[in-house]
Design a protein around this motif. Structure first.
Motif, short mmCIF file in Angstrom:
data_model
loop_
_atom_site.label_atom_id
_atom_site.label_comp_id
_atom_site.label_asym_id
_atom_site.label_seq_id
_atom_site.Cartn_x
_atom_site.Cartn_y
_atom_site.Cartn_z
N ARG A 75 0.86 -1.20 0.00
CA ARG A 75 0.00 0.00 0.00
C ARG A 75 0.88 1.23 0.00
NH1 ARG A 75 -4.72 -1.62 3.54
NH2 ARG A 75 -5.56 -3.32 2.32
N PRO A 76 1.39 1.59 -1.15
CA PRO A 76 2.30 2.75 -1.20
C PRO A 76 1.56 4.01 -0.75
CG PRO A 76 2.20 1.59 -3.30
CD PRO A 76 1.15 1.02 -2.45
N PRO A 77 2.22 4.99 -0.16
CA PRO A 77 3.67 4.95 0.12
C PRO A 77 4.01 4.38 1.48
CG PRO A 77 2.81 7.11 0.61
CD PRO A 77 1.63 6.27 0.21
N ARG A 78 3.04 4.11 2.32
CA ARG A 78 3.41 3.77 3.70
C ARG A 78 3.79 2.31 3.88
NH1 ARG A 78 0.46 6.56 8.44
NH2 ARG A 78 2.23 5.48 9.33
N ARG A 79 3.12 1.41 3.13
CA ARG A 79 3.42 0.00 3.30
C ARG A 79 4.10 -0.55 2.07
NH1 ARG A 79 -1.18 -3.78 5.66
NH2 ARG A 79 -2.30 -2.29 6.92
N PRO A 80 5.33 -0.93 2.22
CA PRO A 80 6.06 -1.45 1.06
C PRO A 80 5.61 -2.84 0.64
CG PRO A 80 7.44 -1.52 3.02
CD PRO A 80 6.15 -0.88 3.43
N GLY A 81 4.90 -3.56 1.52
CA GLY A 81 4.46 -4.90 1.19
C GLY A 81 5.45 -5.97 1.61
N VAL A 82 5.09 -7.21 1.35
CA VAL A 82 5.97 -8.32 1.72
C VAL A 82 6.15 -9.26 0.54
CG1 VAL A 82 5.31 -8.27 4.16
CG2 VAL A 82 4.05 -9.73 2.57
N VAL A 83 7.19 -10.04 0.60
CA VAL A 83 7.40 -11.09 -0.39
C VAL A 83 7.63 -12.40 0.34
CG1 VAL A 83 8.41 -9.48 -2.07
CG2 VAL A 83 9.91 -10.77 -0.56
N TYR A 84 7.38 -13.50 -0.36
CA TYR A 84 7.60 -14.82 0.21
C TYR A 84 8.72 -15.51 -0.56
CZ TYR A 84 3.17 -13.79 2.33
OH TYR A 84 2.17 -13.19 3.04
N LEU A 85 9.64 -16.08 0.19
CA LEU A 85 10.78 -16.72 -0.45
C LEU A 85 10.87 -18.20 -0.09
CD1 LEU A 85 13.55 -14.02 0.14
CD2 LEU A 85 12.20 -14.36 -1.92
N CYS A 86 11.21 -19.00 -1.07
CA CYS A 86 11.48 -20.41 -0.81
C CYS A 86 12.85 -20.53 -0.13
CB CYS A 86 11.46 -21.21 -2.11
SG CYS A 86 12.79 -20.80 -3.25
N GLU A 87 13.15 -21.69 0.34
CA GLU A 87 14.40 -21.93 1.05
C GLU A 87 15.61 -21.47 0.24
OE1 GLU A 87 15.26 -22.19 4.35
OE2 GLU A 87 13.48 -23.45 4.28
N GLU A 88 15.57 -21.79 -1.02
CA GLU A 88 16.70 -21.51 -1.91
C GLU A 88 16.90 -20.00 -2.10
OE1 GLU A 88 17.26 -22.66 -6.42
OE2 GLU A 88 16.54 -24.35 -5.22
N HIS A 89 15.81 -19.31 -2.41
CA HIS A 89 15.93 -17.88 -2.63
C HIS A 89 16.16 -17.12 -1.33
CE1 HIS A 89 14.12 -18.46 -6.76
NE2 HIS A 89 15.22 -17.78 -6.95
N TYR A 90 15.71 -17.69 -0.23
CA TYR A 90 15.96 -17.06 1.07
C TYR A 90 17.45 -17.06 1.38
CZ TYR A 90 15.58 -16.03 6.04
OH TYR A 90 15.72 -15.47 7.29
N LYS A 91 18.08 -18.19 1.07
CA LYS A 91 19.53 -18.29 1.28
C LYS A 91 20.25 -17.27 0.42
CE LYS A 91 20.02 -23.07 2.56
NZ LYS A 91 20.19 -24.37 1.90
N LEU A 92 19.82 -17.17 -0.82
CA LEU A 92 20.43 -16.21 -1.73
C LEU A 92 20.24 -14.79 -1.19
CD1 LEU A 92 21.69 -15.65 -4.59
CD2 LEU A 92 19.35 -15.40 -5.40
N TRP A 93 19.02 -14.51 -0.73
CA TRP A 93 18.73 -13.19 -0.20
C TRP A 93 19.62 -12.86 1.00
CZ3 TRP A 93 16.50 -12.19 4.70
CH2 TRP A 93 16.30 -10.83 4.94
N LYS A 94 19.78 -13.82 1.88
CA LYS A 94 20.62 -13.61 3.06
C LYS A 94 22.05 -13.26 2.66
CE LYS A 94 19.76 -15.67 7.33
NZ LYS A 94 19.87 -16.87 8.19
#
Ligand SMILES: [Zn+2]
Length: 74
Positions: free
Chosen positions: A38-57
């Motif tokens: 909900r811009p501009p106040r809420r940027p929102g969320v995303v969901y990551l699988c195990e693999e992409h979570y590791k990459l993100w970290k």
């Protein structure tokens, strides 16, 4: 069940993170589907699988300073 937010990935999204933090993935060429934004106040969320979570970290370690700055403003 949520799907991983990375475009082209259909694994289960087991980790929920803020889009503010997930942006680092987009900077590395991945496209994300964002939920509850909900811009501009809420940027929102995303969901990551195990693999992409590791990459993100891995990627977000480098961006840690920026992350902290953004958290302050939220
Ligand atoms: Zn994934």
């Amino acid at each position: 069940m949520k799907e991983c937010s990375v475009e082209g990935c259909s694994k289960e999204g087991v980790h929920e993170i803020s889009y503010v933090n997930a942006k680092v993935l987009e900077e590395h060429g991945l496209k994300l589907r964002v939920y509850h934004a909900r811009p501009p106040r809420r940027p929102g969320v995303v969901y990551l699988c195990e693999e992409h979570y590791k990459l993100w970290k891995k990627l977000s370690k480098k961006e840690h300073k920026i992350e902290k700055m953004l958290m302050k403003g939220a």
